[in-house]
Structures are given as C-alpha cells and as structure tokens.
Design an enzyme around this catalytic site. Sequence first.
Site, mmCIF file in Angstrom:
data_model
loop_
_atom_site.group_PDB
_atom_site.id
_atom_site.type_symbol
_atom_site.label_atom_id
_atom_site.label_comp_id
_atom_site.label_asym_id
_atom_site.label_seq_id
_atom_site.Cartn_x
_atom_site.Cartn_y
_atom_site.Cartn_z
ATOM 1 N N GLU A 173 68.013 36.171 7.541
ATOM 2 C CA GLU A 173 68.054 35.372 8.771
ATOM 3 C C GLU A 173 66.824 34.475 8.901
ATOM 4 O O GLU A 173 66.944 33.299 9.255
ATOM 5 C CB GLU A 173 68.134 36.277 10.009
ATOM 6 C CG GLU A 173 69.341 37.184 10.036
ATOM 7 C CD GLU A 173 69.078 38.582 9.471
ATOM 8 O OE1 GLU A 173 69.631 39.548 10.018
ATOM 9 O OE2 GLU A 173 68.318 38.697 8.481
ATOM 10 N N HIS A 227 63.557 38.141 5.212
ATOM 11 C CA HIS A 227 64.921 38.570 5.510
ATOM 12 C C HIS A 227 65.834 37.343 5.485
ATOM 13 O O HIS A 227 65.387 36.210 5.739
ATOM 14 C CB HIS A 227 64.988 39.211 6.885
ATOM 15 C CG HIS A 227 64.345 40.560 6.949
ATOM 16 N ND1 HIS A 227 64.606 41.449 7.957
ATOM 17 C CD2 HIS A 227 63.446 41.174 6.135
ATOM 18 C CE1 HIS A 227 63.901 42.545 7.776
ATOM 19 N NE2 HIS A 227 63.183 42.399 6.671
ATOM 20 N N CYS A 260 64.254 39.712 13.169
ATOM 21 C CA CYS A 260 65.246 38.649 13.020
ATOM 22 C C CYS A 260 65.937 38.327 14.343
ATOM 23 O O CYS A 260 66.203 37.162 14.644
ATOM 24 C CB CYS A 260 66.257 39.031 11.950
ATOM 25 S SG CYS A 260 65.520 39.143 10.299
ATOM 26 N N CYS A 319 67.679 42.883 12.602
ATOM 27 C CA CYS A 319 66.599 43.802 12.972
ATOM 28 C C CYS A 319 65.804 43.211 14.144
ATOM 29 O O CYS A 319 66.074 42.096 14.582
ATOM 30 C CB CYS A 319 65.695 44.030 11.768
ATOM 31 S SG CYS A 319 64.671 42.595 11.347
#
Length: 151
Positions: free
Chosen positions: A48, A46, A79, A76
């Site tokens: 992040e 992801h 993250c 999420c």
Amino acid sequence: MSLAFNQAIDAWRQDEVPIGAVIAIDGEVAAAAHNTVESSRDPTAHAEILAITQAAAKLGDWRLEGATVYVTKEPCPMCSGALLMSRVRRVCFAVPDPKMGCLGGATNLNDLPRINHRCELTAGGVLENECRDLLQAFFRLKRTAPEGSAS
C-alpha cells in the site's frame, strides 16, 4: 482486485509476504505494487505504501482524493493511516485481518471521531478465498521449510 492478486504472486516469487495493491483513478491504473520489505530491508515497504508513493508521483499531488485502492489483505496500522492521510476515496480489501487490520479488523482508524477524512470501505468478498489461500500457503511453506533454505 485481480491485478492486486497478480502483484501478490509477484511478491511470493521474490520471497516476500504475498500482498499486492493497485490504485485506480477514473478507471485507470495509477499504481501497482507488492511488498518488498525483505528485499529492501525496509519495514515500511508494504504494498500500500509503495503504491501510494507511485500514485502521488504520477499525479504530482499527495492527495489521492478520487482513488480506489485494491489490496489483497486488510491494511495494517501504518498502511491504514497512510491511506487516510493520502485521502483515498475508497479502499477495497480481499482478506480481513482480525489481528493487525486497522480498517475494521483489530480496530478501525476510519472511525476515529475527530479524523478529517474517511474512506469508503469494501471488505472481503472480492477474491477473498484466493487471496487467503495464497497467504496461508506462503506461511505454511515458511513454517515447514528447513532453516536457511529458500522457499
């Protein structure tokens, strides 16, 4: 946030979910990334997480205490946890996520009663409409694209 938005556009161009993240420390960009889950076949890739890894490598320290993270969608659970564990000072996200967001959307990991670090949060507002429109357009195209075709 505009740099994070540009990262999200780069993600779209690579057929990734268009989410981008930028980490700034003392007004300087320390990291910039976008989702690469599909191309890397890595569920942890992801924006992040990739930006945190870049910033930690650049600083030579896993503690990102003075950092501000700009991300196009609310982080999420994975993250959000990584942002807290890396001790970022502030998280600014454009689009709230009531289904999976864990910094105020579905839940707020920042509010865990026994956590030893909390982030300042700035939710929504900054390029919110543009980031939402980008995400919605991406998924609208995905839903209408014929099976097996590139978008």
